[in-house]
Motif scaffolding. Structure first.
Motif, PDB file in Angstrom:
ATOM      1  N   ILE A 140       0.789  -1.048  -0.054  1.00 59.24           N
ATOM      2  CA  ILE A 140      -0.166  -0.173  -0.327  1.00 59.24           C
ATOM      3  C   ILE A 140       0.927   1.450   0.055  1.00 59.24           C
ATOM      4  O   ILE A 140       0.569   2.894   0.004  1.00 59.24           O
ATOM      5  N   THR A 144      -0.472   4.995  -1.576  1.00 61.07           N
ATOM      6  CA  THR A 144      -0.572   5.992  -0.867  1.00 61.07           C
ATOM      7  C   THR A 144       0.314   7.073  -0.090  1.00 61.07           C
ATOM      8  O   THR A 144       1.628   6.368  -1.133  1.00 61.07           O
ATOM      9  N   TYR A 146       3.824   7.781   2.434  1.00 62.01           N
ATOM     10  CA  TYR A 146       4.934   7.635   2.757  1.00 62.01           C
ATOM     11  C   TYR A 146       5.937   7.520   4.009  1.00 62.01           C
ATOM     12  O   TYR A 146       6.496   8.554   3.117  1.00 62.01           O
ATOM     13  N   GLY A 182      -1.252  -4.415   3.474  1.00 62.59           N
ATOM     14  CA  GLY A 182      -1.269  -3.190   4.230  1.00 62.59           C
ATOM     15  C   GLY A 182       0.068  -4.035   5.441  1.00 62.59           C
ATOM     16  O   GLY A 182       0.920  -4.601   5.160  1.00 62.59           O
ATOM     17  N   ASP A 235      -5.756  -4.904   2.590  1.00 60.46           N
ATOM     18  CA  ASP A 235      -5.064  -3.520   3.517  1.00 60.46           C
ATOM     19  C   ASP A 235      -6.203  -3.714   4.646  1.00 60.46           C
ATOM     20  O   ASP A 235      -6.244  -2.503   5.610  1.00 60.46           O
ATOM     21  N   THR A 239      -6.055   1.949   2.772  1.00 63.17           N
ATOM     22  CA  THR A 239      -6.291   2.695   1.926  1.00 63.17           C
ATOM     23  C   THR A 239      -7.970   3.670   1.587  1.00 63.17           C
ATOM     24  O   THR A 239      -7.610   4.989   1.413  1.00 63.17           O
TER      25      THR A 239
END
Length: 248
Positions: A140, A144, A146, A182, A235, A239
């Motif tokens: 993930i 997204t 990080y 995730g 995940d 997300t």
């Protein structure tokens, strides 16, 4: 399900225990490849101990010659590789100011260039036979933002490589997909992250490695033959949760 020869890189890692177990229970032959040969042997023995078939190999995915040598050894052992699971990866917990060129490039080398080399090495045989599966273990963090830029950049690159390769493999019978986990229950997960799971993951649980293995097993099956070029999130809904404020 038709038994396949499945090559897993990073096979001695924590997540791969679950991947190996599920694939073995589905009747596939495991080719357990790792930088550490002794650890690869242990992973293969774990599969054999529960009645599965497994072989162990050493490979450095950052080294093209090492990949060639492993390919030759795998061919000697089982004749062909039907599926590649690119699971070898590193997480360098460095923020932007802590990185130097070498540390950033190493993360890209293992997490992105390594899978590219593996795919480049093994897909010609799959194409010739008219069937194959590439399964990239992304994250993930590639979908997204990080905190650790080298990991995020390498995983984002791996996910986009996955999407892009469907063009090269058009009409060949070879599919390529990415699994984006995730927080998975592995030694890589630090305790502080585990503590945050109940308020940051809607399912309020850490993912079992066998859940990743279950999805990999499905992607190999004929039921998944139309899934191609996908980022498959495992995940717990993390997300999908817009966390402007902490949950009360």
């Amino acid at each position: 399900m038709t038994p396949r020869n499945v090559l897993v890189t990073g096979a001695a890692g924590g997540m791969c225990g679950g991947i190996n177990a599920r694939l073995a229970r589905a009747g596939h032959t495991l080719l357990c490849a790792d930088l550490n040969l002794a650890a690869a042997e242990t992973a293969a023995e774990t599969v054999r101990a529960v009645g599965g078939t497994a072989h162990a190999f050493t490979v450095d995915v950052t080294d093209a010659e090492s990949i060639r040598d492993m390919d030759a050894a795998a061919e000697d052992a089982v004749g062909r590789v039907d599926v590649v699971v690119n699971a070898a990866g590193i997480l360098d917990r460095k923020y932007l100011v802590d990185h130097d060129d070498a540390s950033f490039e190493r993360a890209l080398g293992v997490n992105l260039v390594g899978p590219f080399r593996m795919i480049q090495r093994f897909t010609p045989g799959m194409v010739e036979r008219g069937w194959g599966r590439i399964i990239n273990i992304s994250s993930i963090a590639g979908v997204t933002g990080y905190p650790y830029p080298s990991y995020a950049a390498s995983k984002a690159g791996l996910s986009n490589l996955t999407r892009s390769l469907v063009i090269d493999l058009w009409g060949t019978g070879v599919t390529v997909n990415a699994i984006c986990p995730g927080v998975v229950d592995t030694p890589m997960v630090i305790e502080d992250v585990r503590r945050q799971v109940p308020r940051k993951v809607p399912t309020e649980r850490v993912i079992d490695p066998e859940e990743i293995g279950a999805l990999a097993t499905f992607l190999i099956s004929d039921d998944a033959r139309s899934i191609n070029g996908a980022d498959l999130l495992v995940d717990g809904g993390a997300t999908g949760y817009f966390q402007l404020f902490d949950r009360p």
